[in-house]
Design an enzyme around this catalytic site. Sequence first.
Site, short mmCIF file in Angstrom:
data_model
loop_
_atom_site.label_atom_id
_atom_site.label_comp_id
_atom_site.label_asym_id
_atom_site.label_seq_id
_atom_site.Cartn_x
_atom_site.Cartn_y
_atom_site.Cartn_z
N THR A 110 10.33 0.44 9.54
CA THR A 110 8.83 0.38 8.83
C THR A 110 7.52 -0.08 10.61
O THR A 110 8.13 -0.98 11.00
CB THR A 110 8.08 -0.20 7.81
OG1 THR A 110 9.16 -1.29 7.40
CG2 THR A 110 9.01 0.39 6.77
N ASP A 116 -2.01 -2.92 -9.31
CA ASP A 116 -0.91 -3.85 -8.78
C ASP A 116 -0.48 -3.99 -10.07
O ASP A 116 -0.30 -4.76 -10.92
CB ASP A 116 -2.45 -5.04 -8.75
CG ASP A 116 -1.57 -7.03 -9.14
OD1 ASP A 116 -0.34 -6.83 -8.81
OD2 ASP A 116 -2.41 -8.06 -8.76
N ASN A 168 8.94 0.89 -6.15
CA ASN A 168 9.37 0.27 -4.44
C ASN A 168 7.94 -0.70 -4.11
O ASN A 168 8.71 -1.53 -3.50
CB ASN A 168 8.48 2.04 -3.90
CG ASN A 168 8.31 1.25 -1.88
OD1 ASN A 168 8.68 1.22 -1.81
ND2 ASN A 168 6.89 0.91 -1.76
N ASP A 224 -1.36 1.71 -5.15
CA ASP A 224 -0.99 0.10 -4.27
C ASP A 224 -2.39 -0.98 -5.01
O ASP A 224 -3.14 -0.26 -5.48
CB ASP A 224 -0.92 0.34 -3.27
CG ASP A 224 -0.94 -0.26 -1.72
OD1 ASP A 224 0.35 -0.16 -1.64
OD2 ASP A 224 -1.11 -1.41 -1.85
N ILE A 225 -1.71 -1.81 -4.83
CA ILE A 225 -2.53 -2.99 -4.89
C ILE A 225 -3.95 -3.11 -3.45
O ILE A 225 -4.44 -3.52 -4.59
CB ILE A 225 -1.93 -4.57 -4.86
CG1 ILE A 225 -2.53 -5.35 -5.04
CG2 ILE A 225 -1.38 -4.48 -3.55
CD1 ILE A 225 -1.81 -6.97 -5.07
N ILE A 262 7.50 2.35 3.16
CA ILE A 262 8.52 3.12 2.91
C ILE A 262 7.84 4.10 1.65
O ILE A 262 8.21 5.08 1.46
CB ILE A 262 9.54 2.25 2.02
CG1 ILE A 262 10.66 1.15 3.70
CG2 ILE A 262 10.06 2.80 0.92
CD1 ILE A 262 11.61 0.40 3.25
N TYR A 307 12.63 -13.70 -2.63
CA TYR A 307 12.97 -12.64 -3.13
C TYR A 307 14.91 -12.18 -3.27
O TYR A 307 15.09 -10.91 -3.96
CB TYR A 307 12.66 -12.00 -1.45
CG TYR A 307 12.40 -10.50 -0.99
CD1 TYR A 307 12.13 -9.64 -1.68
CD2 TYR A 307 13.99 -10.75 -0.10
CE1 TYR A 307 11.80 -8.81 -1.61
CE2 TYR A 307 14.18 -8.99 0.44
CZ TYR A 307 13.17 -7.82 -0.33
OH TYR A 307 12.79 -7.01 0.77
N1 LIG Z 1 11.72 -2.54 5.00
C1 LIG Z 1 13.06 -2.57 4.50
O1 LIG Z 1 13.90 -1.97 5.82
C2 LIG Z 1 13.04 -3.11 3.75
C3 LIG Z 1 14.18 -3.46 3.61
C4 LIG Z 1 14.55 -3.82 2.37
C5 LIG Z 1 13.90 -3.93 0.97
N2 LIG Z 1 12.24 -3.27 1.45
C6 LIG Z 1 11.90 -2.78 -0.04
O2 LIG Z 1 11.17 -1.83 0.04
C7 LIG Z 1 10.02 -1.74 0.01
C8 LIG Z 1 8.96 -1.35 0.48
O3 LIG Z 1 9.59 -2.01 2.01
P1 LIG Z 1 8.09 -2.24 3.20
O4 LIG Z 1 9.04 -2.10 4.44
O5 LIG Z 1 7.63 -0.66 2.95
O6 LIG Z 1 7.27 -2.71 2.66
P2 LIG Z 1 5.29 -2.79 3.04
O7 LIG Z 1 5.49 -4.64 2.98
O8 LIG Z 1 5.31 -2.34 4.67
O9 LIG Z 1 4.80 -1.69 2.02
C9 LIG Z 1 4.62 -2.94 0.78
C10 LIG Z 1 3.37 -2.21 0.09
O10 LIG Z 1 3.86 -2.54 -1.26
C11 LIG Z 1 1.89 -3.01 -1.45
N3 LIG Z 1 2.49 -4.27 -2.81
C12 LIG Z 1 2.74 -5.01 -2.26
N4 LIG Z 1 2.24 -5.81 -3.74
C13 LIG Z 1 2.16 -5.19 -4.48
C14 LIG Z 1 1.73 -5.18 -5.39
N5 LIG Z 1 2.08 -6.25 -6.57
N6 LIG Z 1 1.30 -4.00 -6.52
C15 LIG Z 1 0.98 -2.79 -5.82
N7 LIG Z 1 1.03 -2.45 -4.31
C16 LIG Z 1 1.85 -3.74 -3.62
C17 LIG Z 1 1.82 -2.82 -0.01
O11 LIG Z 1 -0.01 -3.02 -0.56
C18 LIG Z 1 2.05 -1.82 0.88
O12 LIG Z 1 1.59 -0.99 0.51
C19 LIG Z 1 10.29 -2.88 -0.40
O13 LIG Z 1 10.86 -3.09 -2.09
C20 LIG Z 1 10.73 -3.68 -0.24
O14 LIG Z 1 11.51 -5.21 -0.24
C21 LIG Z 1 12.38 -2.83 2.56
#
Ligand SMILES: NC(=O)c1ccc[n+]([C@@H]2O[C@H](COP(=O)([O-])OP(=O)(O)OC[C@H]3O[C@@H](n4cnc5c(N)ncnc54)[C@H](O)[C@@H]3O)[C@@H](O)[C@H]2O)c1
Length: 255
Positions: A191, A64, A91, A37-38, A18, A157
């Site tokens: 995703t 991070d 995000n 990003d981390i 996302i 979570y």
């Molecule tokens: N995909 C969905 O349908 C969905 C549903 C509900 C909520 N979300 C929320 O949307 C957001 C993005 O989700 P996604 O599915 O793209 O996740 P993803 O796991 O594909 O990507 C998350 C990104 O965040 C980075 N990250 C993780 N921990 C970190 C930290 N401590 N510091 C900096 N970067 C960090 C990761 O390296 C990764 O690039 C998140 O907050 C997730 O909880 C997503």
Amino acid sequence: MKPLEGKVAIITGARRGIGRAEALTLASAGATVVVSDIVFDEEMKSLQDEVAAVGRKSLALECDVTKKEDIDNVVARTAEQFGRIDILVNNAQTGLTPVPWEELTDELFTQSYESGPLASFRFMQAVFPYMKAQGWGRIINTSSGASRGGVENFGHYAMAKGAISSLTYAAATDWGQYGITVNVIYPAILTPSLKSYLDSNPAARTAMEARVPVRYVGDPLDDLGPIVLFLAGDASGYLTGHPVFIDGGGGFGPR
Ligand SMILES: NC(=O)c1ccc[n+]([C@@H]2O[C@H](COP(=O)([O-])OP(=O)(O)OC[C@H]3O[C@@H](n4cnc5c(N)ncnc54)[C@H](O)[C@@H]3O)[C@@H](O)[C@H]2O)c1
């Protein structure tokens, strides 16, 4: 003139999923985008190249979000290099290991809290002086339908995401007077990691799609991108303190 021409945006957790779609969407709309990003690897460099390819200035930084010094560094470097901060997209989130509620540890609880609400809060406070001085700001936080219950083994979570929603509503109340809007998205988005899981589990795909009124799980760029762009731009100035469910209708019902 593109809608976000002249605006500067920071996006956390932008390397994939996302966050990556949000970065490309805002850059395509004319914003200068700071991606963080981390994990800082070739993917981040390719993201910076992709952002540059749509014609915008960009900066990629390792961050991070559980570390306050990393957050302060992103904000300071952005201000130093581009002179302003208009849009913040919180995000990133860690702590996604499933565990039954009765076995939840302090460590996992704290990890979810630090990467979720505490990080969002710290970033919001750090960008606030710039947005206040400009009399304009857009903050987009990221919650989850899990915060409303019904997702087993993700109590930590759910707690983190619920707290993000609450701090969104509180900041929106205090900061509306400065031209700063604060909203929170609840995504349900296909995703790449979810897609590869569903591709190898057709039954899970069928069950998931059946629960969504529009009968598909949304694409990060095509379905989430335009809504985030709306929340990041001038057109959404009268919309603040709201949950925005980007989920094809799958999450409506009792809150
Ligand atoms: N995909 C969905 O349908 C969905 C549903 C509900 C909520 N979300 C929320 O949307 C957001 C993005 O989700 P996604 O599915 O793209 O996740 P993803 O796991 O594909 O990507 C998350 C990104 O965040 C980075 N990250 C993780 N921990 C970190 C930290 N401590 N510091 C900096 N970067 C960090 C990761 O390296 C990764 O690039 C998140 O907050 C997730 O909880 C997503």
